[in-house]
Design a protein around this motif. Sequence first.
Motif, PDB file in Angstrom:
ATOM      1  N   LYS A  59       0.818  -1.217   0.000  1.00  0.00           N
ATOM      2  CA  LYS A  59       0.000   0.000   0.000  1.00  0.00           C
ATOM      3  C   LYS A  59       0.849   1.264   0.000  1.00  0.00           C
ATOM      4  N   ILE A  60       1.868   1.294   0.883  1.00  0.00           N
ATOM      5  CA  ILE A  60       2.678   2.513   0.983  1.00  0.00           C
ATOM      6  C   ILE A  60       4.130   2.288   0.575  1.00  0.00           C
ATOM      7  N   ASN A  61       4.421   1.068   0.107  1.00  0.00           N
ATOM      8  CA  ASN A  61       5.718   0.724  -0.478  1.00  0.00           C
ATOM      9  C   ASN A  61       6.910   1.013   0.444  1.00  0.00           C
ATOM     10  N   PHE A 118      -1.970 -14.834   2.566  1.00  0.00           N
ATOM     11  CA  PHE A 118      -2.975 -14.325   3.498  1.00  0.00           C
ATOM     12  C   PHE A 118      -3.244 -12.835   3.281  1.00  0.00           C
ATOM     13  N   LYS A 119      -2.620 -12.259   2.271  1.00  0.00           N
ATOM     14  CA  LYS A 119      -2.821 -10.852   1.894  1.00  0.00           C
ATOM     15  C   LYS A 119      -2.644  -9.896   3.075  1.00  0.00           C
ATOM     16  N   ASP A 120      -1.675 -10.223   3.963  1.00  0.00           N
ATOM     17  CA  ASP A 120      -1.346  -9.390   5.128  1.00  0.00           C
ATOM     18  C   ASP A 120      -2.527  -9.176   6.064  1.00  0.00           C
ATOM     19  N   LYS A 121      -3.522 -10.048   6.020  1.00  0.00           N
ATOM     20  CA  LYS A 121      -4.701  -9.893   6.875  1.00  0.00           C
ATOM     21  C   LYS A 121      -4.467 -10.592   8.206  1.00  0.00           C
ATOM     22  N   VAL A 122      -4.299  -9.778   9.246  1.00  0.00           N
ATOM     23  CA  VAL A 122      -4.004 -10.286  10.585  1.00  0.00           C
ATOM     24  C   VAL A 122      -5.117 -11.218  11.058  1.00  0.00           C
ATOM     25  N   LYS A 123      -6.355 -10.865  10.803  1.00  0.00           N
ATOM     26  CA  LYS A 123      -7.491 -11.688  11.219  1.00  0.00           C
ATOM     27  C   LYS A 123      -7.372 -13.098  10.636  1.00  0.00           C
ATOM     28  N   SER A 124      -7.019 -13.201   9.375  1.00  0.00           N
ATOM     29  CA  SER A 124      -6.872 -14.504   8.727  1.00  0.00           C
ATOM     30  C   SER A 124      -5.677 -15.274   9.274  1.00  0.00           C
ATOM     31  N   LEU A 125      -4.573 -14.579   9.516  1.00  0.00           N
ATOM     32  CA  LEU A 125      -3.384 -15.230  10.075  1.00  0.00           C
ATOM     33  C   LEU A 125      -3.666 -15.766  11.476  1.00  0.00           C
ATOM     34  N   LYS A 126      -4.384 -14.991  12.290  1.00  0.00           N
ATOM     35  CA  LYS A 126      -4.736 -15.445  13.640  1.00  0.00           C
ATOM     36  C   LYS A 126      -5.685 -16.639  13.573  1.00  0.00           C
ATOM     37  N   ALA A 127      -6.630 -16.609  12.644  1.00  0.00           N
ATOM     38  CA  ALA A 127      -7.565 -17.723  12.492  1.00  0.00           C
ATOM     39  C   ALA A 127      -6.818 -18.995  12.088  1.00  0.00           C
ATOM     40  N   ALA A 128      -5.827 -18.855  11.220  1.00  0.00           N
ATOM     41  CA  ALA A 128      -5.020 -20.005  10.808  1.00  0.00           C
ATOM     42  C   ALA A 128      -4.234 -20.566  11.989  1.00  0.00           C
ATOM     43  N   ALA A 129      -3.693 -19.681  12.826  1.00  0.00           N
ATOM     44  CA  ALA A 129      -2.939 -20.121  14.007  1.00  0.00           C
ATOM     45  C   ALA A 129      -3.869 -20.836  14.992  1.00  0.00           C
ATOM     46  N   ARG A 130      -5.067 -20.293  15.197  1.00  0.00           N
ATOM     47  CA  ARG A 130      -6.032 -20.944  16.105  1.00  0.00           C
ATOM     48  C   ARG A 130      -6.412 -22.327  15.572  1.00  0.00           C
TER      49      ARG A 130
END
Length: 68
Positions: free
Chosen positions: A29-31, A48-60
């Motif tokens: 986004k801001i390079n 995961f397109k830098d999506k923290v929510k998705s990364l946390k869901a994967a870890a859970r």
Amino acid sequence: MFKDQLGLCAICENVLGTGQDVAIDHCHKINIIRGLLCRYCNMGLGNFKDKVKSLKAAARYLEKLGYK
């Protein structure tokens, strides 16, 4: 940056190789450069397109299955 990270991936802390094994992680986004990653961690963030929510869901999910 390599020296600051002690030659380790900023995520998994494995020793960084050379060439294609090292990725310069940056914000699309801001390079700006965020750190050096191994290619596997870099691909993971990208998938995961830098999506923290998705990364946390994967870890859970993995923790639920007994992975540590």
